[in-house]
Design a protein around this motif. Structure first.
Motif, short mmCIF file in Angstrom:
data_model
loop_
_atom_site.label_atom_id
_atom_site.label_comp_id
_atom_site.label_asym_id
_atom_site.label_seq_id
_atom_site.Cartn_x
_atom_site.Cartn_y
_atom_site.Cartn_z
N GLY A 34 0.80 -1.22 0.00
CA GLY A 34 0.00 0.00 0.00
C GLY A 34 0.83 1.27 0.00
N GLU A 77 5.85 5.37 7.93
CA GLU A 77 4.75 4.41 8.10
C GLU A 77 3.99 4.75 9.36
OE1 GLU A 77 6.03 0.11 7.49
OE2 GLU A 77 7.95 1.16 7.53
N ARG A 82 -1.11 5.37 5.34
CA ARG A 82 -0.45 4.50 4.35
C ARG A 82 1.03 4.86 4.31
NH1 ARG A 82 -3.82 4.38 -1.24
NH2 ARG A 82 -2.14 2.96 -1.80
#
Lengths: 796, 263
Positions: free
Chosen positions: A37, A213, A282
């Motif tokens: 992703g 992240e 994401r």
């Protein structure tokens, strides 16, 4: 008995463990990490050196294929994020703090250099992100730019930061001006020299990259980044910029392909990807291309100085006066303010007994990329100034340049030596490194080589520098009093596993230095564990205790010392376990390279016997001692370390083209105890390559509007293999007296000692042309101009 | 880079058809075009890859000339026994273009069609008085190089081969730009059946002939003959690596070295 064979301990040229993966292309760099992703970011950067942002229109960009978000400086401002912090505060002469204007992560109101981030486009692919970034419409009101310090300091110059008068960051000084003026008044000779220390663009092989992240289930952020000091990034970004608790923020600096200082700093892109990852839930990755590196990595050096040396009739130095302008660029990068002050002016005694020194430094904002520490950081600037000045002084006093240096050297019996600019040198032997280098370079035979070159139509010159530098910046309390907003200790954990292999956790970070080998050798030497069974873990805040990272040639002197302390604790605990197992008094247990022995007997236990007992404590002094065999130590040095030595350059100039060829280079460095001679040689050679690059090839050039003219490899001259001569590297050791290893550091000596040696050689080659000095880099066009002018002079 | 269509025709005729699209671009070695595409400095609708066209390849001796196909890579010119025997200065030049990677990929046709003022081959083409063969005609070197990155080629015209007359002697010398290693000032000298020719590259906005040096060498082929000929700086390039005056000076220095190399 535990035998280490072949010898892998201190002094062995063990082959680099890390090269197995690097040479096979199996390193894992930040850009190699990809997540499910994952999105890609492309930064919209200012094409102008100085402009007001009237508006940013992201509507078209946001609708483009694959685009997930387009964020601007205004969006970041809405989230009440902090700016990029500066880690060092300098005080002005009058005691007031330096000007410290805000450094927004993305500019919302004004851009201040070409490359200043304005917005970020985030899309499914890198190309889509780039397409979207191109579609972002920024309405700029272009303002006049101050691209040089001269332009920034002129009356009526453009105001780069509101509230910063005259674009002056600080006006600092060190030393006793009144005493100095007296010394000058009594001088037989005063030698004066104007110098420019050219601006450099670091160009690590791996461009910067960052992958942010966010885990919604835990609220944890992770940043993979090309950093020399992941804990520092976690601290600065978490506490100052994004306001994320450190317990919720992990920073990983995996394999990093070169830093040279440029990867110390906390950069905007790290904050952008981490913040965006949180907002979008994401992963977001950014990887610089080379063009971005040129306009966004912190640059190095960029000083303009006037130096004056007072000497008595015998050539003994009476005093040194220096006025320096230091370019900060558009914003204060993380450690920028300390570079032209405490890493520069404090080094101005060099290897000499100069009794009094006064140095004034004015730091200036300009519409250019921020300038910060670059391999050597302040010390190359001091060394270049001093070693050029010595050569000019020699010429103008008529004293031989080697003899002038000898007359002023600090003598071996004068250590510890207190300089007039704060530092106290612990050890050194400058006569010995000079003598060894003169012999290795065949200085005595030079005139014959010069004559032979002249017969071939070439101008040959030789030059030396007898330099000194300071590494392992410390102690924390002292640097704190000088303005550092961080401690400068290091941490090491030694984890002896049940079966006797060892994992070392270190806060130092390897980005080419070979730590995985050098540090393993320390363990091999002290604990007797083979290098193959010692693994070094670094670069991950989730694995390693809080450490300060790698810069300033500190990893071994500070980080290695922490490991030594931790190993002392391992041995102390091991002795108690051994005493229990062998039913002896702990005072009778001796330890040597992996073997615990009851003194005067043949009763021994190997380290593995002790580790098994520690983790399987069936027969164990459990009432007195905790199980396990793992120790952590923090080491805060008592002083800097002081590598020094002598570099000798020999050059040949083609008078028809002005091209300078390096024909020979000799380095004799005192880096303290040498752990791995092969790695030291590589470090010194690499530093010399960069020093020769600065002296002959590299320079960053902005035009008057602040456009970067040397913005790619087409125009910025990186040294190539065929620009470099055979380099002879040797060491002469005096031990550092205040760290357990006696080491001083070798990462920067090459870049510090070599530039003045090269320029002294070039000036020597041009001795028939009436050349007093010249600025770096000594490019063919510049040398031709000098030769051409010199010929004209001779003709007139 | 931006998206583009990709075609790989097998014949020159097909390539010419594809290049009728004014936004299409021909590519061979890609050593100039690919970096430009990566930097998004160029946005072609299509790339017409010439590398599959057999008729553009090969080096052959035809009469008193060496004919080199447009797709011939620099390394092939540098190592060709025929070129080395007939025009050693051309092989030498090819062997000193860029670096190993460039020589392994870059092609003669690409370099000459691009006419980068700092490229090497244009000096040999002009200095030897070569003839450019294209998909539709033959063009004399003197009529081919029109200006910076500009040639006599029509948009859909493809350079197919270059015919180099074999000179009596020739030599090449250059000063490289320290950063890019492109030519900062280069001189190609040749003594040919048609007279002495001297071509200068790198120094100006386009390769050019140096008439004064040609006259001096025609009268007396020697290093000393060119040593006294000064190049005017007026129209030469000036940049952060060197002034026009410096380049003008280098033209004389390189001319001397080229003549010395030619023997």
């Amino acid at each position: 008995m535990n035998v280490v064979a072949p010898f892998e301990g201190i002094g062995a040229s063990v082959r680099r463990k890390e090269d197995f993966r690097f040479l096979q292309g199996r390193g894992a760099y930040t850009d190699d990490f990809n997540r499910q992703g994952q999105l890609h970011a492309w930064i919209v950067r200012s094409p102008h050196a100085h402009a007001r942002i009237r508006g940013v229109d992201t509507a078209a960009a946001a609708k483009m294929p694959g685009v997930v978000a387009v964020f601007t400086g205004a969006d970041m401002a809405k989230d009440a994020l902090g700016g990029l912090p500066c880690g060092w505060q300098i005080h002005n002469k009058d005691g007031s703090p330096m000007a410290e204007p805000p450094h927004p992560v993305m500019a919302a109101e004004k851009v201040r250099h070409v490359g200043d981030p304005v917005a970020v486009a985030i899309a499914a692919t890198r190309e889509q992100a780039r397409d979207a970034a191109e579609a972002v419409i920024v309405d700029y009101e272009v303002l006049p730019a101050a691209a040089t310090m001269e332009a920034a300091l002129k009356p009526g110059a453009p105001v780069i930061h509101d509230g910063v008068a005259n674009n002056l960051c600080y006006d600092w000084h060190i030393g006793d001006k009144a005493v100095l003026d007296q010394a000058f008044a009594g001088a037989a000779k005063v030698v004066s020299l104007d110098l420019v220390n050219n601006r450099l663009i670091p160009n690590a092989m791996e461009p910067r990259a960052a992958l942010g992240e966010f885990d919604r289930t835990t609220g944890e952020y992770t940043l993979h980044t090309t950093s020399q000091n992941p804990h520092v990034i976690r601290l600065l970004m978490g506490a100052n910029v994004l306001h994320i608790p450190e317990s919720k923020l992990r920073v990983v600096a995996p394999d990093v392909g070169g830093g040279f200082g440029s990867k110390i700093y906390h950069y905007a892109e790290e904050a952008i990807v981490t913040w965006s990852a949180g907002k979008l839930a994401r992963p977001v990755k950014w990887t610089a291309d080379r063009t971005e590196s040129f306009m966004s990595d912190a640059h190095g050096r960029d000083h303009v100085s006037k130096a004056e040396l007072a000497l008595d009739a015998n050539g003994k130095i009476l005093g040194l006066r220096v006025h320096t302008y230091a370019n900060m660029g558009a914003y204060l990068s993380t450690f920028a303010p300390c570079v032209p002050t405490y890493l520069y002016a404090t080094l101005l005694a060099g290897t000499y007994t100069t009794p009094v020194i006064y140095c004034e430094v004015k730091a200036v904002f300009t519409n250019t990329v921020p300038v910060d520490a670059y391999r050597g950081a302040g010390r190359p600037e001091a060394t270049f100034l001093l070693e050029r000045l010595m050569d000019v002084a020699a010429k103008e006093t008529g004293i031989d340049r080697i003899e002038l240096r000898r007359r002023n050297f600090i003598q071996p019996d004068q250590f510890p030596y207190q300089t007039p600019v704060a530092l106290q040198y612990d050890s050194g032997n400058y006569q010995a490194t000079l003598d060894q280098a003169l012999a290795a370079a065949d200085w005595a035979g030079f005139e014959a080589r010069r004559a032979e070159a002249a017969r071939q139509g070439k101008l040959r010159g030789i030059g030396c520098s007898t330099y000194l530098e300071a590494c392992g910046i410390a102690p924390s309390a002292v640097v704190g009093s000088l303005g550092a907003r961080a401690g400068l200790y290091e941490v090491g954990t030694i984890r002896v596993h049940p079966t006797g292999s060892v994992t070392v956790l270190t806060g130092a970070h390897s980005h080419g230095q070979g730590h995985e080998t050098t540090f393993a050798q320390l363990v091999a030497d002290k604990l007797g564990v083979p290098v193959s069974q010692v693994d070094i873990v670094h670069g991950d805040t989730a694995k390693v205790p809080f450490g300060m990272g790698t810069y300033g040639s500190r990893s071994l002197a500070v980080g290695g010392s922490a490991m030594m302390k931790a190993m002392d604790k391992i041995i102390a605990k091991g002795k108690r376990i051994a005493a229990h197992l062998m039913e002896a008094s702990v005072d009778d247990i001796e330890f040597d390279r992996g073997t615990f022995r009851v003194a005067g007997t043949d009763k021994t236990k190997a380290l593995v016997d002790i580790s098994v007992a520690a983790y399987v404590p069936h027969n164990y002094p459990i009432d007195e001692l905790e199980p396990g065999l793992e120790e952590t130590a923090f080491y805060d040095p008592k002083n800097f370390t002081y590598p020094g030595g002598c570099h000798i350059a020999e050059v040949e100039i083609d008078p028809d083209t002005g091209k300078v060829s390096m024909v020979n280079f000799t380095a004799v460095d005192d880096v303290g105890r040498v752990i791995n001679p092969m790695i030291v040689e590589g470090q010194v050679q690499g530093g010399i390559a960069q020093g020769i690059g600065q002296a002959l090839l590299e320079t960053c050039i902005y035009d008057a509007d602040g456009q970067l003219l040397s913005g790619s490899m087409m125009d910025y001259t990186m040294p190539r293999a065929d620009d470099l001569p055979p380099v002879g590297v040797a060491t002469h050791t005096t031990l550092c007296t205040h760290n357990p290893l006696g080491v001083k550091g070798c990462g920067e000596v090459g870049a510090i000692g070599s530039p003045p040696a090269v320029i002294n050689a070039v000036v020597d080659a041009l001795r028939d042309y009436g050349v007093r000095t010249l600025d770096m880099p000594a490019t063919p066009a510049k040398i031709w101009q000098i030769i051409n002018g010199g010929r004209r002079q001779a003709a007139e | 880079m931006y998206d583009f269509a990709y075609h790989k025709p097998a014949t020159v005729a097909d390539a010419v058809k594809l290049l009728a699209d004014p936004d299409a671009k021909a590519i061979s070695g890609g050593h100039t075009l690919l970096p430009a595409l990566k930097h998004r400095l160029n946005k072609p609708s299509a790339l017409v890859d010439l590398s599959g066209i057999a008729e553009l390849k090969g080096i052959r001796k035809v009469g008193n000339a060496i004919v080199i196909g447009a797709l011939t890579r620099h390394v092939e010119v540098a190592t060709s026994a025929e070129v080395k025997a007939a025009i050693p200065a051309l092989a030498y030049m090819a062997d000193h273009i860029g670096d190993v990677q460039v020589r392994n990929r870059g092609t003669m046709g690409g370099s000459v069609s691009n006419n980068d003022p700092a490229a090497d081959y244009p000096a040999a083409v002009l200095g030897l008085g070569a003839t450019i063969h294209t998909s539709s005609r033959k063009i004399a070197a003197d009529d081919f190089f029109l200006g910076m990155f500009t040639t006599a080629l029509e948009p859909s015209e493809i350079l197919t081969a270059i015919e180099f007359p074999i000179p009596e002697k020739a030599g090449y010398a250059k000063m490289k730009n320290p950063a890019s290693r492109y030519v900062m000032a280069g001189v190609f000298v040749a003594k040919t059946a048609g007279g002495v020719r001297v071509a200068v590259n790198g120094a100006g906005p386009c390769v050019f002939r140096q008439a004064d040096m040609e006259a001096a060498l025609a009268a007396n082929w020697s290093v000393d003959a060119v040593a006294g000929v000064k190049q005017a700086a007026d129209d030469l390039n000036s940049d952060i690596h060197g002034s026009a005056e410096y380049r003008a000076h280098l033209v004389t220095v390189m001319a001397k070295r080229a003549v010395a190399a030619a023997g």
